[in-house]
Design an enzyme around this catalytic site. Structure first.
Site, PDB file in Angstrom:
ATOM      1  N   TYR A  62       0.833  -1.201   0.000  1.00  0.00           N
ATOM      2  CA  TYR A  62       0.000   0.000   0.000  1.00  0.00           C
ATOM      3  C   TYR A  62       0.870   1.256   0.000  1.00  0.00           C
ATOM      4  CZ  TYR A  62      -3.355   3.499   1.603  1.00  0.00           C
ATOM      5  OH  TYR A  62      -4.128   4.625   1.719  1.00  0.00           O
ATOM      6  N   ALA A  63       1.855   1.317   0.896  1.00  0.00           N
ATOM      7  CA  ALA A  63       2.719   2.488   0.995  1.00  0.00           C
ATOM      8  C   ALA A  63       3.485   2.704  -0.304  1.00  0.00           C
ATOM      9  CB  ALA A  63       3.678   2.341   2.177  1.00  0.00           C
ATOM     10  N   ALA A  64       3.989   1.628  -0.892  1.00  0.00           N
ATOM     11  CA  ALA A  64       4.728   1.759  -2.151  1.00  0.00           C
ATOM     12  C   ALA A  64       3.827   2.244  -3.281  1.00  0.00           C
ATOM     13  CB  ALA A  64       5.367   0.419  -2.524  1.00  0.00           C
TER      14      ALA A  64
END
Length: 179
Positions: free
Chosen positions: A87-89
């Site tokens: 998700y963060a990437a």
């Protein structure tokens, strides 16, 4: 590729607009899937979907002589998040996409920005364990969590006259959660 793939976006865009669309002022893209779906699904929806949609929208905005693109990211795209690498990437990828597209389209009067919310109080987040909400609240400098209206006000600002000289930027709406 699924619905977020280029063919899925072609179909969605054609059904929504046919050949009727000659100008589009503002696109707000607020799609998100979390890590539960796995790396490929998260990137397919959160990043590739944005890329494919921009491929359709930018030419329409160019024809109209201007436009605003507002991508909804996450502070976790800038700071990372334990247990949510995919998700963060994918949200970090939106930043790179927005900055690149803003460089490519600024000369056509198209502004591209990212709004990065922190923890937003929604029915979904309210259903999460209380200790997670408390941890997010403890991270804020203002001692309160973000409301959906806070995000809407920021998007409205960027889409309106106040945003006419803003492009390639990340606007964090997080009550100081990520400083």
């Amino acid at each position: 590729m699924g619905l977020a793939g280029d063919q899925g976006v072609d179909l969605l865009f054609d059904r929504a607009t046919g050949d009727q669309l000659d100008h589009l002022h503002t696109l707000v893209l607020a799609e998100a899937v979390n890590a539960v779906g796995g790396w490929d699904l998260v990137h397919e929806v959160n990043l590739r979907g944005a890329f494919y949609l921009l491929r359709h929208v930018i030419p329409v905005m160019r024809t109209g002589g201007s436009g605003r693109v507002i991508l909804i990211g996450s502070i976790n795209g800038s700071r990372g998040k334990f247990g949510a690498s995919a998700y963060a990437a994918s949200k970090a990828g939106l930043i790179g996409l927005a900055k690149s597209v803003s460089r490519e389209t600024g000369r056509f009067g198209i502004r591209v920005n990212v709004v990065e919310p922190g923890w937003v109080r929604t029915p979904m987040t309210e259903a999460l364990p209380g200790e997670l909400r408390q941890r997010a609240l403890d991270e804020t400098l203002l001692g309160e969590l973000v409301e959906p209206d806070d995000i809407a006000a920021t998007v409205t600002y960027l889409a309106g006259p106040g945003g006419r000289r803003i492009t390639g930027q990340i606007l964090r709406v997080d009550a100081g959660q990520y400083v």
